[in-house]
Scaffold this motif. Structure first.
Motif, PDB file in Angstrom:
ATOM      1  N   ASP A 157       1.009  -1.055   0.008  1.00 51.54           N
ATOM      2  CA  ASP A 157       0.063  -0.145   0.045  1.00 51.54           C
ATOM      3  C   ASP A 157       0.655   1.349  -0.329  1.00 51.54           C
ATOM      4  O   ASP A 157       2.388   1.376   0.012  1.00 51.54           O
ATOM      5  CB  ASP A 157      -0.902   0.255   0.927  1.00 51.54           C
ATOM      6  N   ILE A 158       0.492   2.302  -0.102  1.00 48.76           N
ATOM      7  CA  ILE A 158       1.134   3.881  -0.123  1.00 48.76           C
ATOM      8  C   ILE A 158       1.907   4.006   0.811  1.00 48.76           C
ATOM      9  O   ILE A 158       2.985   4.530   0.762  1.00 48.76           O
ATOM     10  CB  ILE A 158       0.244   4.718  -0.227  1.00 48.76           C
ATOM     11  N   TYR A 159       1.688   3.243   1.905  1.00 56.73           N
ATOM     12  CA  TYR A 159       2.407   3.478   3.375  1.00 56.73           C
ATOM     13  C   TYR A 159       3.322   2.590   3.423  1.00 56.73           C
ATOM     14  O   TYR A 159       4.905   3.415   3.870  1.00 56.73           O
ATOM     15  CB  TYR A 159       1.962   3.337   4.506  1.00 56.73           C
ATOM     16  N   THR A 165     -17.600  -1.133  -6.180  1.00 57.48           N
ATOM     17  CA  THR A 165     -17.432   0.121  -5.962  1.00 57.48           C
ATOM     18  C   THR A 165     -15.831   0.047  -6.659  1.00 57.48           C
ATOM     19  O   THR A 165     -15.229  -0.609  -5.804  1.00 57.48           O
ATOM     20  CB  THR A 165     -17.119   0.811  -4.189  1.00 57.48           C
ATOM     21  N   LYS A 166     -15.012   0.759  -7.275  1.00 56.30           N
ATOM     22  CA  LYS A 166     -13.365   1.242  -7.989  1.00 56.30           C
ATOM     23  C   LYS A 166     -13.563   1.880  -7.514  1.00 56.30           C
ATOM     24  O   LYS A 166     -13.808   3.331  -6.827  1.00 56.30           O
ATOM     25  CB  LYS A 166     -13.703  -0.215  -8.799  1.00 56.30           C
ATOM     26  N   ASN A 167     -11.842   2.231  -7.623  1.00 52.79           N
ATOM     27  CA  ASN A 167     -11.732   4.037  -8.152  1.00 52.79           C
ATOM     28  C   ASN A 167     -11.380   4.954  -6.889  1.00 52.79           C
ATOM     29  O   ASN A 167     -11.605   5.687  -6.589  1.00 52.79           O
ATOM     30  CB  ASN A 167     -12.162   4.670  -8.851  1.00 52.79           C
ATOM     31  N   PHE A 168     -10.412   3.979  -5.872  1.00 58.70           N
ATOM     32  CA  PHE A 168      -9.914   4.492  -4.577  1.00 58.70           C
ATOM     33  C   PHE A 168      -9.132   4.996  -5.070  1.00 58.70           C
ATOM     34  O   PHE A 168      -8.171   4.728  -5.163  1.00 58.70           O
ATOM     35  CB  PHE A 168     -10.630   3.773  -3.396  1.00 58.70           C
ATOM     36  N   ARG A 169      -8.598   6.246  -3.907  1.00 56.52           N
ATOM     37  CA  ARG A 169      -7.009   6.681  -3.355  1.00 56.52           C
ATOM     38  C   ARG A 169      -6.878   5.543  -2.674  1.00 56.52           C
ATOM     39  O   ARG A 169      -7.151   4.930  -1.896  1.00 56.52           O
ATOM     40  CB  ARG A 169      -7.471   7.794  -2.715  1.00 56.52           C
ATOM     41  N   PRO A 170      -5.455   5.811  -3.004  1.00 55.53           N
ATOM     42  CA  PRO A 170      -5.084   4.232  -2.805  1.00 55.53           C
ATOM     43  C   PRO A 170      -4.451   4.753  -0.740  1.00 55.53           C
ATOM     44  O   PRO A 170      -4.077   4.597  -0.040  1.00 55.53           O
ATOM     45  CB  PRO A 170      -3.431   4.675  -2.975  1.00 55.53           C
ATOM     46  N   GLU A 171      -4.798   6.345  -0.575  1.00 60.14           N
ATOM     47  CA  GLU A 171      -4.592   6.604   0.544  1.00 60.14           C
ATOM     48  C   GLU A 171      -5.391   5.861   2.164  1.00 60.14           C
ATOM     49  O   GLU A 171      -6.038   5.983   2.998  1.00 60.14           O
ATOM     50  CB  GLU A 171      -4.507   8.567   1.135  1.00 60.14           C
ATOM     51  N   ILE A 172      -6.511   5.196   1.477  1.00 57.38           N
ATOM     52  CA  ILE A 172      -7.647   5.691   2.681  1.00 57.38           C
ATOM     53  C   ILE A 172      -7.335   3.358   3.739  1.00 57.38           C
ATOM     54  O   ILE A 172      -7.502   3.006   3.794  1.00 57.38           O
ATOM     55  CB  ILE A 172      -9.094   4.669   2.047  1.00 57.38           C
ATOM     56  N   SER A 173      -6.337   3.225   2.310  1.00 53.74           N
ATOM     57  CA  SER A 173      -5.928   2.342   2.860  1.00 53.74           C
ATOM     58  C   SER A 173      -5.217   1.882   4.622  1.00 53.74           C
ATOM     59  O   SER A 173      -5.010   3.411   5.293  1.00 53.74           O
ATOM     60  CB  SER A 173      -3.968   1.429   2.739  1.00 53.74           C
ATOM     61  N   LEU A 177      -7.858  -3.274   6.674  1.00 52.77           N
ATOM     62  CA  LEU A 177      -8.108  -3.567   5.655  1.00 52.77           C
ATOM     63  C   LEU A 177      -7.448  -2.637   3.960  1.00 52.77           C
ATOM     64  O   LEU A 177      -7.495  -1.403   3.529  1.00 52.77           O
ATOM     65  CB  LEU A 177      -9.762  -2.831   4.193  1.00 52.77           C
ATOM     66  N   ILE A 178      -5.578  -3.380   4.499  1.00 49.40           N
ATOM     67  CA  ILE A 178      -4.758  -2.494   3.811  1.00 49.40           C
ATOM     68  C   ILE A 178      -5.066  -3.072   2.052  1.00 49.40           C
ATOM     69  O   ILE A 178      -5.034  -3.822   1.277  1.00 49.40           O
ATOM     70  CB  ILE A 178      -3.457  -3.768   3.884  1.00 49.40           C
ATOM     71  N   SER A 179      -4.919  -1.763   1.389  1.00 48.74           N
ATOM     72  CA  SER A 179      -5.080  -1.659   0.084  1.00 48.74           C
ATOM     73  C   SER A 179      -4.568  -0.607  -0.880  1.00 48.74           C
ATOM     74  O   SER A 179      -3.725  -0.054  -0.031  1.00 48.74           O
ATOM     75  CB  SER A 179      -6.847  -1.553   0.225  1.00 48.74           C
ATOM     76  N   THR A 180      -4.680  -0.853  -2.200  1.00 49.12           N
ATOM     77  CA  THR A 180      -3.985  -0.093  -3.618  1.00 49.12           C
ATOM     78  C   THR A 180      -4.593   0.288  -4.000  1.00 49.12           C
ATOM     79  O   THR A 180      -5.880   1.147  -3.561  1.00 49.12           O
ATOM     80  CB  THR A 180      -3.193  -0.466  -3.936  1.00 49.12           C
ATOM     81  N   ASP A 181      -4.548   1.052  -4.775  1.00 49.86           N
ATOM     82  CA  ASP A 181      -5.812   1.647  -5.669  1.00 49.86           C
ATOM     83  C   ASP A 181      -6.078   0.773  -6.917  1.00 49.86           C
ATOM     84  O   ASP A 181      -7.008   1.122  -7.797  1.00 49.86           O
ATOM     85  CB  ASP A 181      -4.836   3.685  -6.652  1.00 49.86           C
ATOM     86  N   PRO A 239      -5.278  -7.440  -6.469  1.00 45.74           N
ATOM     87  CA  PRO A 239      -4.339  -8.076  -6.373  1.00 45.74           C
ATOM     88  C   PRO A 239      -3.074  -7.829  -7.010  1.00 45.74           C
ATOM     89  O   PRO A 239      -1.867  -8.935  -6.681  1.00 45.74           O
ATOM     90  CB  PRO A 239      -4.460  -8.286  -8.098  1.00 45.74           C
ATOM     91  N   LEU A 240      -2.769  -6.375  -5.271  1.00 45.15           N
ATOM     92  CA  LEU A 240      -1.132  -5.907  -4.978  1.00 45.15           C
ATOM     93  C   LEU A 240      -0.918  -6.799  -3.811  1.00 45.15           C
ATOM     94  O   LEU A 240      -0.001  -6.885  -3.149  1.00 45.15           O
ATOM     95  CB  LEU A 240      -1.323  -4.771  -5.611  1.00 45.15           C
ATOM     96  N   VAL A 241      -2.226  -7.129  -2.880  1.00 46.93           N
ATOM     97  CA  VAL A 241      -2.275  -7.331  -1.864  1.00 46.93           C
ATOM     98  C   VAL A 241      -2.199  -9.161  -1.274  1.00 46.93           C
ATOM     99  O   VAL A 241      -1.915  -9.020  -0.402  1.00 46.93           O
ATOM    100  CB  VAL A 241      -3.257  -6.143  -0.461  1.00 46.93           C
ATOM    101  N   TYR A 242      -3.623  -9.231  -2.192  1.00 47.45           N
ATOM    102  CA  TYR A 242      -4.372 -10.165  -1.873  1.00 47.45           C
ATOM    103  C   TYR A 242      -4.056 -11.384  -2.733  1.00 47.45           C
ATOM    104  O   TYR A 242      -4.145 -10.676  -4.071  1.00 47.45           O
ATOM    105  CB  TYR A 242      -5.889 -10.225  -1.465  1.00 47.45           C
ATOM    106  N   THR A 243      -3.745 -12.714  -2.730  1.00 46.14           N
ATOM    107  CA  THR A 243      -3.544 -13.577  -3.274  1.00 46.14           C
ATOM    108  C   THR A 243      -5.358 -14.329  -3.951  1.00 46.14           C
ATOM    109  O   THR A 243      -4.994 -15.083  -5.107  1.00 46.14           O
ATOM    110  CB  THR A 243      -3.095 -14.977  -2.528  1.00 46.14           C
TER     111      THR A 243
END
Length: 329
Positions: free
Chosen positions: A143-145, A238-246, A250-254, A279-283
């Motif tokens: 994620d962004i952090y 829902t899609k197109n979230f800002r990456p800062e909401i990780s 719920l660790i996440s990317t954009d 797909p960048l965080v979870y299998t």
């Protein structure tokens, strides 16, 4: 005059019923547009964690005896927390929590174990079967952090390193995630929109019904949410979230995408599920299930007085600068 066949009339009537007991037929409330009426003030407070304890393996549900023991333990802790403090108590260890005072006293004590479709659940995650986040080997750092730390920066080097929650911008998605307090949600709907406002940071999601996603990849805090009705279930993508909401729940990317389902199953309960894909965080995608419970008449949400730039963030950064200064002396 034309009459509908009895079979059709019966089918229309039965489609609005949910049998909640042997003697009681509950009728799904509907709006003037014919859709199930989800409106009202709801909460999801529970002591059940998002992720299942490893020791429980694939145990999806607790027995009633286990539930009674867990809930009694929570009640005991709640009573202990409410006790007056001893004036001659020992100070906490350096760096330790302050116990019954400010560090924990503003947080709720959740007593009830999550009950979904008659089961007392051991976790909100139901798929994969072990109830655990299916992280990629390097998923937690994607994620962004995590990228911020990979560049050698500390979380307190500047405001950008702090989470959206620290900065009072958002507490992240999905909004139904249980937090230490303020687990209340207001739903308002009409023919074309559903609005869900969370008490935490007053995040408000506007869900457009029967529309396509906006073209392009413009990112927003709440993402681009579109919904439709599948029978009596509201389905929201829902899609197109800002990456800062990780955040840690719920660790996440954009690349995050959510598919949520809302189904009112009794006068006071909504069955809620969300399938999370990143797909960048979870299998693989994973699914959580919750029960949203209606607040009693007369209860209300209150203002969440946390806003960007408040003195808390200034204090965090100033404290970090002071520690750096002390280290140089």
């Amino acid at each position: 005059m034309k009459f509908l066949p009895l079979a059709i009339i019966s089918g229309l009537f039965l489609s609005s019923l949910h049998v909640s007991g042997a003697e009681t037929d509950w009728i799904i409330p509907r709006t003037e547009h014919g859709h199930p009426d989800l409106q009202g003030l709801w909460h999801n407070t529970t002591q059940t964690p998002i992720e299942r304890p490893v020791a429980l393996g694939e145990q999806r549900a607790y027995t009633e005896a286990e539930v009674r023991a867990l809930e009694q333990e929570a009640r005991d802790f709640e009573r202990e927390k409410a006790q007056p403090l001893e004036g001659d108590r020992e100070p906490p260890p350096v760096g330790g929590a302050i116990g019954q005072e400010a560090d924990i006293n503003f947080s709720d004590v959740f007593v009830n174990v999550l009950r979904v479709k008659g089961e007392y659940r051991t976790s909100m995650i139901v798929d994969p079967p072990n109830g655990r986040f299916p992280f990629r080997e390097d998923g937690r750092s994607q994620d962004i952090y995590g990228q911020y730390r990979a560049r050698g920066l500390d979380a307190s080097d500047g405001p950008e390193g702090r989470t959206a929650g620290d900065r009072c911008l958002s507490r992240g998605i999905p909004p139904m995630t249980v937090t230490p307090y303020n687990n209340n949600f207001q739903i308002v709907q009409n023919k074309d929109y559903v609005m869900i406002m969370g008490e935490m940071v007053h995040d408000a999601r506007i869900i457009r019904l029967n529309e396509e996603h906006h073209p392009g990849a413009h990112k927003t805090w709440m993402g681009d949410a579109v919904g439709h009705w599948e029978g009596d279930t509201l389905v929201v993508h829902t899609k197109n979230f800002r990456p800062e909401i990780s955040h840690f729940r719920l660790i996440s990317t954009d690349q995050l995408e959510l598919t949520e389902r809302f189904e009112i199953v009794s006068e006071d309960e909504i069955f809620y599920s969300v399938t999370v894909t990143d797909p960048l965080v979870y299998t693989q995608p994973f699914t959580e299930e919750l029960t949203l419970m209606r607040r009693a008449p007369g209860e209300m949400m209150y203002e969440y007085s946390c806003h960007e730039g408040n003195y808390g963030l200034e204090g965090i950064l100033a404290g970090a600068r002071r520690e750096e200064w002390d280290a140089r002396q």
